[in-house]
Design a protein around this motif. Structure first.
Motif, PDB file in Angstrom:
ATOM      1  N   MET A  91       0.574  -1.418   0.291  1.00 40.26           N
ATOM      2  CA  MET A  91       0.359  -0.197  -0.127  1.00 40.26           C
ATOM      3  C   MET A  91       0.790   1.889  -0.139  1.00 40.26           C
ATOM      4  N   LEU A  92       0.739   2.395  -0.909  1.00 37.20           N
ATOM      5  CA  LEU A  92       1.578   3.345  -1.060  1.00 37.20           C
ATOM      6  C   LEU A  92       0.435   4.912  -1.041  1.00 37.20           C
ATOM      7  N   GLU A  93       0.404   6.046  -0.276  1.00 42.16           N
ATOM      8  CA  GLU A  93       0.283   6.719  -0.421  1.00 42.16           C
ATOM      9  C   GLU A  93       1.102   7.767  -1.495  1.00 42.16           C
ATOM     10  N   ILE A  94       0.249   7.855  -2.132  1.00 38.62           N
ATOM     11  CA  ILE A  94       0.429   9.064  -3.198  1.00 38.62           C
ATOM     12  C   ILE A  94      -0.774  10.334  -3.006  1.00 38.62           C
ATOM     13  N   ASN A  95       0.383  11.481  -2.878  1.00 36.46           N
ATOM     14  CA  ASN A  95      -0.968  12.983  -3.365  1.00 36.46           C
ATOM     15  C   ASN A  95      -2.063  12.415  -2.211  1.00 36.46           C
ATOM     16  N   GLY A  96      -1.896  12.462  -1.178  1.00 35.66           N
ATOM     17  CA  GLY A  96      -3.258  12.470   0.296  1.00 35.66           C
ATOM     18  C   GLY A  96      -3.754  10.526  -0.611  1.00 35.66           C
ATOM     19  N   GLU A  97      -3.484  10.152  -1.630  1.00 34.85           N
ATOM     20  CA  GLU A  97      -4.297   8.825  -2.353  1.00 34.85           C
ATOM     21  C   GLU A  97      -3.736   7.650  -1.729  1.00 34.85           C
ATOM     22  N   TRP A  98      -4.852   6.647  -1.869  1.00 37.45           N
ATOM     23  CA  TRP A  98      -4.205   5.419  -0.867  1.00 37.45           C
ATOM     24  C   TRP A  98      -3.711   4.640  -2.392  1.00 37.45           C
ATOM     25  N   LYS A  99      -3.016   3.108  -2.584  1.00 32.54           N
ATOM     26  CA  LYS A  99      -3.119   2.720  -3.931  1.00 32.54           C
ATOM     27  C   LYS A  99      -2.620   1.077  -3.091  1.00 32.54           C
ATOM     28  N   THR A 100      -2.914   0.117  -3.503  1.00 28.35           N
ATOM     29  CA  THR A 100      -3.198  -0.967  -3.463  1.00 28.35           C
ATOM     30  C   THR A 100      -2.333  -1.772  -4.046  1.00 28.35           C
ATOM     31  N   THR A 101      -1.741  -2.545  -4.139  1.00 28.48           N
ATOM     32  CA  THR A 101      -1.357  -3.605  -5.208  1.00 28.48           C
ATOM     33  C   THR A 101      -1.875  -5.256  -4.732  1.00 28.48           C
ATOM     34  N   HIS A 102      -1.929  -6.051  -5.299  1.00 30.27           N
ATOM     35  CA  HIS A 102      -2.192  -7.328  -4.295  1.00 30.27           C
ATOM     36  C   HIS A 102      -1.441  -8.866  -5.827  1.00 30.27           C
ATOM     37  N   ASN A 103      -0.461  -9.419  -5.036  1.00 31.19           N
ATOM     38  CA  ASN A 103      -0.793 -10.440  -5.464  1.00 31.19           C
ATOM     39  C   ASN A 103      -0.653 -11.441  -5.041  1.00 31.19           C
ATOM     40  N   ARG A 104      -0.594 -12.555  -5.434  1.00 40.46           N
ATOM     41  CA  ARG A 104      -0.776 -14.406  -5.267  1.00 40.46           C
ATOM     42  C   ARG A 104       0.105 -15.238  -5.841  1.00 40.46           C
ATOM     43  N   THR A 105       0.692 -15.401  -4.839  1.00 43.18           N
ATOM     44  CA  THR A 105       1.434 -17.397  -5.290  1.00 43.18           C
ATOM     45  C   THR A 105       1.348 -18.693  -4.789  1.00 43.18           C
ATOM     46  N   GLU A 106       1.449 -19.453  -4.502  1.00 48.45           N
ATOM     47  CA  GLU A 106       1.540 -20.687  -4.073  1.00 48.45           C
ATOM     48  C   GLU A 106       2.968 -21.436  -3.833  1.00 48.45           C
ATOM     49  N   TYR A 107       2.727 -21.599  -2.464  1.00 50.67           N
ATOM     50  CA  TYR A 107       4.372 -22.486  -1.789  1.00 50.67           C
ATOM     51  C   TYR A 107       4.316 -23.450  -1.001  1.00 50.67           C
ATOM     52  N   ARG A 108       5.040 -24.529  -0.937  1.00 54.07           N
ATOM     53  CA  ARG A 108       5.105 -25.388  -0.642  1.00 54.07           C
ATOM     54  C   ARG A 108       5.404 -25.895   1.036  1.00 54.07           C
ATOM     55  N   ALA A 109       5.569 -26.077   2.330  1.00 58.71           N
ATOM     56  CA  ALA A 109       5.772 -25.952   3.288  1.00 58.71           C
ATOM     57  C   ALA A 109       6.611 -27.411   3.897  1.00 58.71           C
ATOM     58  N   LEU A 110       7.599 -27.082   3.397  1.00 61.06           N
ATOM     59  CA  LEU A 110       8.719 -27.777   2.896  1.00 61.06           C
ATOM     60  C   LEU A 110       9.629 -28.238   4.162  1.00 61.06           C
ATOM     61  N   LEU A 111       9.056 -29.196   5.247  1.00 63.37           N
ATOM     62  CA  LEU A 111       9.911 -29.499   6.427  1.00 63.37           C
ATOM     63  C   LEU A 111      11.214 -30.207   6.146  1.00 63.37           C
ATOM     64  N   ARG A 112      12.839 -29.530   6.801  1.00 55.22           N
ATOM     65  CA  ARG A 112      14.093 -29.982   6.730  1.00 55.22           C
ATOM     66  C   ARG A 112      14.135 -31.086   6.661  1.00 55.22           C
ATOM     67  N   GLU A 113      13.299 -32.102   6.944  1.00 56.10           N
ATOM     68  CA  GLU A 113      13.812 -33.559   6.765  1.00 56.10           C
ATOM     69  C   GLU A 113      13.271 -33.746   5.753  1.00 56.10           C
ATOM     70  N   GLU A 114      12.250 -33.332   4.514  1.00 60.66           N
ATOM     71  CA  GLU A 114      11.553 -33.648   3.402  1.00 60.66           C
ATOM     72  C   GLU A 114      12.910 -32.945   2.146  1.00 60.66           C
ATOM     73  N   ILE A 115      13.607 -31.817   2.363  1.00 53.99           N
ATOM     74  CA  ILE A 115      14.708 -31.277   1.831  1.00 53.99           C
ATOM     75  C   ILE A 115      15.566 -32.644   2.419  1.00 53.99           C
ATOM     76  N   ASN A 116      16.697 -32.608   3.104  1.00 56.88           N
ATOM     77  CA  ASN A 116      18.058 -33.366   3.307  1.00 56.88           C
ATOM     78  C   ASN A 116      17.626 -34.787   2.858  1.00 56.88           C
ATOM     79  N   LYS A 117      16.290 -35.412   3.017  1.00 49.42           N
ATOM     80  CA  LYS A 117      15.965 -36.235   2.371  1.00 49.42           C
ATOM     81  C   LYS A 117      16.545 -36.399   0.528  1.00 49.42           C
ATOM     82  N   VAL A 118      16.213 -35.046  -0.444  1.00 48.66           N
ATOM     83  CA  VAL A 118      15.789 -35.258  -1.334  1.00 48.66           C
ATOM     84  C   VAL A 118      17.179 -34.706  -1.402  1.00 48.66           C
ATOM     85  N   LEU A 119      17.935 -33.968  -0.866  1.00 46.24           N
ATOM     86  CA  LEU A 119      19.722 -34.004  -0.879  1.00 46.24           C
ATOM     87  C   LEU A 119      20.335 -35.447  -0.985  1.00 46.24           C
TER      88      LEU A 119
END
Length: 257
Positions: A201-229
């Motif tokens: 959110m940015l205030e520009i000349n007294g007005e607020w502009k809001t940008t919204h972007n979205r993306t997906e992630y996997r909650a990777l646990l350290r044990e899972e990563i260690n196994k793949v490595l």
């Protein structure tokens, strides 16, 4: 990896620096910590002729800082828009970086040469939702490393995060209240993946502009990563935590044997 990942980084490339208190200060601080980790793992007396492939470079946050430390940096990202901005920022810093557009699941064919270090920072790896993509990415990173080369990855602390199931971050307020950034998390029912909604959110000349972007992630646990490595040929896997490093995310190091 879903199309939403590319769409997210293309859309946020011009505003990405706004999620930092001071992006230029972040470049300096992060590169200093990463350089210390590299030095301690590889026992270097000089960064001269030490090559790094930053394979998820974004707008250049880590690549630029490490280039200023004297490393020979190549940098790639799946987002051509982000790479274009990174090129512009590197030029303004007066550093030479070999940029390109590449997916870290196909580095072996998309990027030429071998490197002393392969880096993926800023929680990029968890965009890989499936085991197949995760294995493919680490196989390709392994393929781009020289013998005894170092893998360096930074990632959120999902071992803690999945327990807390946070739904939002505390809003960060900058520029005397004229800039606000925060995230809202939508967790999947199984608790293994989540969607990040990034608000700026940015205030520009007294007005607020809001940008919204979205993306997906996997909650990777350290044990899972260690196994793949281990399965993809990495050894000497070690996790370095913020309490010891001062970095804002856990840092993973591993070596190619």
């Amino acid at each position: 990896m879903k199309d939403s990942v590319l769409k997210f980084y293309d859309a946020i490339a011009e505003d990405y620096h706004l999620i930092f208190v001071d992006w230029h200060l972040a470049i300096a601080r992060q590169s200093e910590i990463l350089n210390n980790i590299i030095q301690s793992k590889l026992g270097l007396s000089s960064t001269h002729n030490i090559s790094i492939l930053d394979c998820s470079c974004g707008i250049g946050t880590q690549a630029i800082g490490l280039a200023k430390h004297g490393y020979d940096v190549s940098a790639t990202d799946i987002s051509a828009v982000s790479v274009k901005r990174a090129e512009k920022e590197a030029e303004s810093y007066g550093v030479k970086i070999n940029f390109g557009v590449a997916d870290f699941r196909s580095l072996e064919t998309d990027v030429t040469g071998l490197f002393n270090i392969v880096l993926s920072a800023d929680n990029a790896i968890p965009h890989l939702i499936t085991d197949e993509d995760l294995y493919k990415a680490f196989q390709n990173m392994h393929a781009k490393l020289q013998y005894n080369g170092l893998l360096l990855v930074t990632i959120r602390d999902y071992d803690a995060m999945v327990k807390e199931k946070l739904t939002t971050t505390q809003p960060k307020v900058f520029d005397d209240g004229k800039r606000i950034a925060f995230q809202v998390y939508d967790w999947a029912g199984d608790g293994k993946t989540y969607t990040v909604n990034q608000f700026i959110m940015l205030e520009i000349n007294g007005e607020w502009k809001t940008t919204h972007n979205r993306t997906e992630y996997r909650a990777l646990l350290r044990e899972e990563i260690n196994k793949v490595l281990k399965a993809t040929g990495f050894v000497d896997v070690e996790w370095h935590f913020p309490v010891n490093t001062g970095y804002y995310q856990p840092i993973l190091t591993a070596c190619k044997n």
